[in-house]
Enzyme design. Sequence first.
Site, PDB file in Angstrom:
ATOM      1  N   LYS A   1     -20.511 -37.588 -15.092  1.00 45.97           N
ATOM      2  CA  LYS A   1     -19.235 -38.193 -15.465  1.00 45.97           C
ATOM      3  C   LYS A   1     -18.344 -38.357 -14.241  1.00 45.97           C
ATOM      4  O   LYS A   1     -18.591 -37.770 -13.181  1.00 45.97           O
ATOM      5  CB  LYS A   1     -18.533 -37.333 -16.519  1.00 45.97           C
ATOM      6  CG  LYS A   1     -18.193 -35.922 -16.034  1.00 45.97           C
ATOM      7  CD  LYS A   1     -17.529 -35.107 -17.129  1.00 45.97           C
ATOM      8  CE  LYS A   1     -17.179 -33.715 -16.606  1.00 45.97           C
ATOM      9  NZ  LYS A   1     -16.458 -32.923 -17.620  1.00 45.97           N
TER      10      LYS A   1
ATOM     11  N   ARG B   1     -10.549 -27.980 -27.884  1.00 47.54           N
ATOM     12  CA  ARG B   1     -10.570 -29.395 -27.481  1.00 47.54           C
ATOM     13  C   ARG B   1     -11.284 -30.149 -28.605  1.00 47.54           C
ATOM     14  O   ARG B   1     -10.866 -30.106 -29.754  1.00 47.54           O
ATOM     15  CB  ARG B   1     -11.266 -29.568 -26.132  1.00 47.54           C
ATOM     16  CG  ARG B   1     -10.537 -28.925 -24.974  1.00 47.54           C
ATOM     17  CD  ARG B   1     -10.986 -29.446 -23.613  1.00 47.54           C
ATOM     18  NE  ARG B   1     -12.433 -29.527 -23.454  1.00 47.54           N
ATOM     19  CZ  ARG B   1     -13.050 -29.805 -22.301  1.00 47.54           C
ATOM     20  NH1 ARG B   1     -12.334 -30.039 -21.206  1.00 47.54           N
ATOM     21  NH2 ARG B   1     -14.362 -29.856 -22.222  1.00 47.54           N
TER      22      ARG B   1
ATOM     23  N   HIS C   1     -18.730 -26.183 -26.046  1.00 48.66           N
ATOM     24  CA  HIS C   1     -18.425 -26.056 -24.621  1.00 48.66           C
ATOM     25  C   HIS C   1     -17.691 -24.744 -24.376  1.00 48.66           C
ATOM     26  O   HIS C   1     -16.809 -24.356 -25.151  1.00 48.66           O
ATOM     27  CB  HIS C   1     -17.566 -27.231 -24.152  1.00 48.66           C
ATOM     28  CG  HIS C   1     -17.464 -27.354 -22.664  1.00 48.66           C
ATOM     29  ND1 HIS C   1     -18.539 -27.676 -21.880  1.00 48.66           N
ATOM     30  CD2 HIS C   1     -16.417 -27.182 -21.822  1.00 48.66           C
ATOM     31  CE1 HIS C   1     -18.164 -27.717 -20.608  1.00 48.66           C
ATOM     32  NE2 HIS C   1     -16.877 -27.408 -20.545  1.00 48.66           N
TER      33      HIS C   1
ATOM     34  N   ARG D   1     -26.277 -27.922 -19.546  1.00 42.76           N
ATOM     35  CA  ARG D   1     -25.554 -29.101 -19.075  1.00 42.76           C
ATOM     36  C   ARG D   1     -24.786 -28.802 -17.785  1.00 42.76           C
ATOM     37  O   ARG D   1     -23.549 -28.830 -17.779  1.00 42.76           O
ATOM     38  CB  ARG D   1     -24.560 -29.590 -20.134  1.00 42.76           C
ATOM     39  CG  ARG D   1     -25.113 -29.869 -21.512  1.00 42.76           C
ATOM     40  CD  ARG D   1     -24.037 -30.487 -22.399  1.00 42.76           C
ATOM     41  NE  ARG D   1     -22.784 -29.774 -22.334  1.00 42.76           N
ATOM     42  CZ  ARG D   1     -22.410 -28.806 -23.162  1.00 42.76           C
ATOM     43  NH1 ARG D   1     -23.204 -28.413 -24.141  1.00 42.76           N
ATOM     44  NH2 ARG D   1     -21.234 -28.223 -23.031  1.00 42.76           N
TER      45      ARG D   1
ATOM     46  N   TYR E   1       6.956 -37.033   6.626  1.00 39.88           N
ATOM     47  CA  TYR E   1       8.123 -37.079   5.762  1.00 39.88           C
ATOM     48  C   TYR E   1       8.763 -35.703   5.606  1.00 39.88           C
ATOM     49  O   TYR E   1       8.084 -34.700   5.376  1.00 39.88           O
ATOM     50  CB  TYR E   1       7.739 -37.598   4.374  1.00 39.88           C
ATOM     51  CG  TYR E   1       7.406 -39.068   4.341  1.00 39.88           C
ATOM     52  CD1 TYR E   1       8.351 -40.032   4.674  1.00 39.88           C
ATOM     53  CD2 TYR E   1       6.136 -39.491   3.963  1.00 39.88           C
ATOM     54  CE1 TYR E   1       8.044 -41.368   4.636  1.00 39.88           C
ATOM     55  CE2 TYR E   1       5.816 -40.840   3.917  1.00 39.88           C
ATOM     56  CZ  TYR E   1       6.770 -41.782   4.256  1.00 39.88           C
ATOM     57  OH  TYR E   1       6.457 -43.111   4.214  1.00 39.88           O
TER      58      TYR E   1
ATOM     59  N   CYS F   1       0.612 -38.101   3.579  1.00 43.43           N
ATOM     60  CA  CYS F   1       1.218 -39.350   3.109  1.00 43.43           C
ATOM     61  C   CYS F   1       0.205 -40.125   2.264  1.00 43.43           C
ATOM     62  O   CYS F   1      -0.921 -39.693   2.055  1.00 43.43           O
ATOM     63  CB  CYS F   1       1.663 -40.188   4.305  1.00 43.43           C
ATOM     64  SG  CYS F   1       2.709 -39.296   5.483  1.00 43.43           S
ATOM     65  N   MET F   2       0.598 -41.285   1.787  1.00 40.40           N
ATOM     66  CA  MET F   2      -0.271 -42.053   0.916  1.00 40.40           C
ATOM     67  C   MET F   2      -1.558 -42.489   1.616  1.00 40.40           C
ATOM     68  O   MET F   2      -2.633 -42.465   1.012  1.00 40.40           O
ATOM     69  CB  MET F   2       0.460 -43.290   0.374  1.00 40.40           C
ATOM     70  CG  MET F   2      -0.352 -44.062  -0.652  1.00 40.40           C
ATOM     71  SD  MET F   2       0.512 -45.498  -1.325  1.00 40.40           S
ATOM     72  CE  MET F   2       1.830 -44.706  -2.256  1.00 40.40           C
ATOM     73  N   ASP F   3      -1.441 -42.885   2.899  1.00 42.78           N
ATOM     74  CA  ASP F   3      -2.585 -43.455   3.601  1.00 42.78           C
ATOM     75  C   ASP F   3      -3.009 -42.662   4.826  1.00 42.78           C
ATOM     76  O   ASP F   3      -3.991 -43.033   5.486  1.00 42.78           O
ATOM     77  CB  ASP F   3      -2.257 -44.880   4.067  1.00 42.78           C
ATOM     78  CG  ASP F   3      -1.642 -45.713   2.972  1.00 42.78           C
ATOM     79  OD1 ASP F   3      -2.333 -45.926   1.961  1.00 42.78           O
ATOM     80  OD2 ASP F   3      -0.474 -46.125   3.106  1.00 42.78           O
TER      81      ASP F   3
END
Length: 381
Positions: free
Chosen positions: A41, A137, A169, A225, A271, A318-320
Site C-alpha cells: 500500500k 478501526r 489487525h 501480512r 526562516y 523549507c518547502m524545497d
Amino acid sequence: MSTPESRPVRAEAVVDLAAIRHNVTTLRARAEGAQLMAVVKADGYGHGMVPVARAAREAGADWIGAAVLEEALALRAAGDTGPIFCWLTTPGEPLADAIEAGIDLSAGAPWEIDELVAGVQDRPARVHLKIDTGMSRGGAVPEEWPALIRAAVRAQATGQIEIKGIWSHLSSSDEPKSPANESQLATFTEAIEVAESFGIDAEFKHLANSGATLALPETHFNLVRPGVATYGLSPFGHALPSAELGLRPAMTLRARLAMVKRVPAGAGVSYGLTWTAPRPSTLGLIPLGYGDGLPRHASNGGPVQAYGVRRAIVGRICMDQCVVDLGDDQAAAGDEVVLFGPGTAGEPTADDWADAAGTINYEIVTRLGARIPRRYVDSER
C-alpha cells in the site's frame, strides 16, 4: 549528448530490489507454515508499488496486499495475476471492477456485504470478513459479528460471494509484551469459533502484521501480512534494529548540494533564524524540503552524511530545500550527501530521521514525494 539516464540528478531514492527479496525470504522463514502477504500500500511504502510487488512475488510472496481499490487494480493492470487482498473501501466505489479482476475484498459490516453483492456480475465476490478485535478501526465489533456472519452466509448461499477469510489487525504488535496482543488474539479466536458455529470454514485466517510476524508466532494462523518489514525496516525501531532481525533496509535517499557557502559566526539560517552559526562554518544547500516529504519537525537536527561524516540539518526545513552544517569540510556544489540508507556505511537511517522528527520509520519512507525519482538497482544481479 547526454540522456536523461546519464544526467546528474538533483536527488533520488535508490531502491534495492534484492533487499526486498531478502526480506520476504526472511519473513517467510519466520512464519513457517503460513502463507505470506507482502503489503505494498501507499506506493509500496514509498518504494514503488509495482517493482516491490514483483520482487516480493519472485521471493515467494503468496499474496500482495493493497489498501485501496486503485492500488489493487493497478497491480492487476501491471500484470500481477496472483492473489491480491484489498481491504479499505467506501460506499459507492466500483467494486464490480475489483470483483471481476479476482481481487479479494474485505467486509466488516452487513452493508458492505450488500455493496459486494450489488457489484457481482459474472463471478462471485471473494470476501474476507473482518472482526474488530480491539483496535476500533474497521471491522465488526463482537456484538455485531453474528449479524455480519448471517449476511455473509445468506449471500454465499445464493452464490454471490465466497467467504474466503476471517481477519483482523493488531494494535500493539510493536510492543510484543503488551497485554493488548493477548486480548486481541483471544477475541479473534472466539470470532473464528462463532463463524464456525454458523457453518463458515474460512480458508484463510490472518491477524499478524510485521511485528507479529517477527515476534508473536501464536498470531500467525495460516497467513501473515508484513508491511514495513518487507522494506527492511524494523517495526520495533531502535529497540530491535533491522540488522538484529535479519532485515535489510531497501531505500537510500541521496541528494546533490545545490550550493556551498562559507558564513561567519553569528550568521542566521533559514526562516525565523532559529539556528545561528556558533563559529565560521561551511553550509551546504540540499535541494529537498517538506514539499518532497522531509518532515519539517526534523528541522535543526535531521541527520545527513556528508564526506563520510554525520552532520545535521540546521535551521528550518523549507518547502524545497534545507541547509546542512558542514563545519570545515572542503565542499562544492554538486557533491553528494546521503540523508538516510541502510546504515551499513555509517549513514543515517530512516529510524534516525524518525527520531529527529518525533515519528516512526513508516512515515519517513512513505511520505517521500513524486519529485524524488526512484531508481531501482539489484545488488544480487
